[in-house]
Design an enzyme around this catalytic site. Sequence first.
Site, PDB file in Angstrom:
ATOM      1  N   LYS A  47       0.834  -1.246   0.123  1.00  0.00           N
ATOM      2  CA  LYS A  47       0.070  -0.069   0.016  1.00  0.00           C
ATOM      3  C   LYS A  47       0.853   1.348   0.141  1.00  0.00           C
ATOM      4  CE  LYS A  47      -3.847  -2.465   2.428  1.00  0.00           C
ATOM      5  NZ  LYS A  47      -4.533  -2.440   3.686  1.00  0.00           N
ATOM      6  N   TYR A  56     -12.170  -2.909  -2.901  1.00  0.00           N
ATOM      7  CA  TYR A  56     -12.924  -2.893  -1.736  1.00  0.00           C
ATOM      8  C   TYR A  56     -14.259  -2.987  -1.509  1.00  0.00           C
ATOM      9  CZ  TYR A  56      -8.090  -2.376   0.784  1.00  0.00           C
ATOM     10  OH  TYR A  56      -6.990  -2.785   0.993  1.00  0.00           O
ATOM     11  N   ASN A 114      -1.598  -0.128   7.357  1.00  0.00           N
ATOM     12  CA  ASN A 114      -1.144  -1.457   7.945  1.00  0.00           C
ATOM     13  C   ASN A 114      -0.328  -2.111   6.713  1.00  0.00           C
ATOM     14  OD1 ASN A 114      -3.283  -2.177   5.972  1.00  0.00           O
ATOM     15  ND2 ASN A 114      -4.376  -3.370   7.444  1.00  0.00           N
ATOM     16  N   HIS A 169      -1.735  -5.518   1.466  1.00  0.00           N
ATOM     17  CA  HIS A 169      -3.056  -6.145   1.260  1.00  0.00           C
ATOM     18  C   HIS A 169      -2.680  -7.613   0.749  1.00  0.00           C
ATOM     19  CE1 HIS A 169      -6.756  -7.532  -0.354  1.00  0.00           C
ATOM     20  NE2 HIS A 169      -6.050  -7.916  -1.392  1.00  0.00           N
ATOM     21  N   GLU A 185      -9.385 -10.498  -7.571  1.00  0.00           N
ATOM     22  CA  GLU A 185      -8.298  -9.510  -7.510  1.00  0.00           C
ATOM     23  C   GLU A 185      -7.296  -9.410  -8.524  1.00  0.00           C
ATOM     24  OE1 GLU A 185      -7.249  -9.863  -3.328  1.00  0.00           O
ATOM     25  OE2 GLU A 185      -9.111  -9.050  -2.819  1.00  0.00           O
TER      26      GLU A 185
HETATM   27  P1  DAT Z   1      -7.340  -7.046   5.626  1.00  0.00           P
HETATM   28  O1  DAT Z   1      -6.752  -6.037   4.973  1.00  0.00           O
HETATM   29  O2  DAT Z   1      -6.771  -7.709   6.843  1.00  0.00           O
HETATM   30  O3  DAT Z   1      -7.907  -8.375   4.700  1.00  0.00           O
HETATM   31  P2  DAT Z   1     -10.054  -6.016   5.676  1.00  0.00           P
HETATM   32  O4  DAT Z   1     -10.341  -6.809   4.358  1.00  0.00           O
HETATM   33  O5  DAT Z   1     -11.266  -6.417   6.796  1.00  0.00           O
HETATM   34  O6  DAT Z   1      -8.641  -6.579   6.209  1.00  0.00           O
HETATM   35  O7  DAT Z   1     -10.055  -4.510   5.559  1.00  0.00           O
HETATM   36  C1  DAT Z   1      -9.517  -3.956   4.568  1.00  0.00           C
HETATM   37  C2  DAT Z   1      -8.663  -2.716   4.844  1.00  0.00           C
HETATM   38  O8  DAT Z   1      -9.406  -1.673   5.403  1.00  0.00           O
HETATM   39  C3  DAT Z   1      -7.784  -3.087   6.096  1.00  0.00           C
HETATM   40  O9  DAT Z   1      -6.374  -3.673   5.640  1.00  0.00           O
HETATM   41  C4  DAT Z   1      -7.655  -1.613   6.603  1.00  0.00           C
HETATM   42  C5  DAT Z   1      -8.809  -1.167   6.408  1.00  0.00           C
HETATM   43  N1  DAT Z   1      -9.721  -1.296   7.755  1.00  0.00           N
HETATM   44  C6  DAT Z   1     -10.173  -2.417   8.015  1.00  0.00           C
HETATM   45  N2  DAT Z   1     -11.048  -2.236   9.297  1.00  0.00           N
HETATM   46  C7  DAT Z   1     -10.799  -0.913   9.680  1.00  0.00           C
HETATM   47  C8  DAT Z   1     -11.008  -0.169  10.665  1.00  0.00           C
HETATM   48  N3  DAT Z   1     -11.835  -0.694  11.607  1.00  0.00           N
HETATM   49  N4  DAT Z   1     -10.625   1.119  10.857  1.00  0.00           N
HETATM   50  C9  DAT Z   1      -9.980   1.781   9.684  1.00  0.00           C
HETATM   51  N5  DAT Z   1      -9.547   1.003   8.381  1.00  0.00           N
HETATM   52  C10 DAT Z   1      -9.922  -0.361   8.629  1.00  0.00           C
HETATM   53 MG    MG Z   2      -9.213  -8.046   2.968  1.00  0.00          MG
END
Ligand code: DAT
Ligand code: MG
Length: 162
Positions: free
Chosen positions: A20, A60, A123, A126, A137
Amino acid sequence: MADGGFFGWISMERTFIAIKPDGVQRGLVGEILQRFERRGYKIVALKCVQVSEELAKSHYADLSERPFFPGLVAFITSSPVVAIVLEGKDAVATGRTMIGATNPLSSAPGTIRGDYGIDVGRNIIHGSDSVASAEREIALWFAPSEVIDWQANQAKWIYEKV
Ligand code: DAT
Ligand code: MG
């Protein structure tokens, strides 16, 4: 192989990884790629992408109702992303294990997020969460011609049977 098919008797998978904007800006691309390469995963596609709002929203899409969605789209489009397809045995689940938990503060040391991140909205990386997500994807981010079928000469030193 992208369909979870077989290469010899080994179930080979492809997973979509994106470093990212924070990971790229912080100069972590080499370190992150090195982890996957050293583990034995093969890079079959890689490019630097300035992500459009359309691509971000599509990638997303399942999070579109979440309160953090606008911030997530703004972040992922704010600076280049390095998009990667990795291939290897159990690439999807092992990729997620190497990445760590969504919230870096909950990620174990030794994982990418656990070693380099603090905030959930920064974080670093991805990784696809299932084989079906990976297929979706990869097709979203790459043209078929950008994903290369190639044989790694070191495969026999990584897998018992190839
Ligand atoms: P991952 O990236 O571990 O698959 P995800 O698909 O649930 O997690 O979410 C996609 C991204 O969205 C994640 O990497 C960071 C952001 N995100 C997820 N939960 C969040 C939250 N509670 N607050 C802010 N950003 C969040
Ligand atoms: Mg995810």
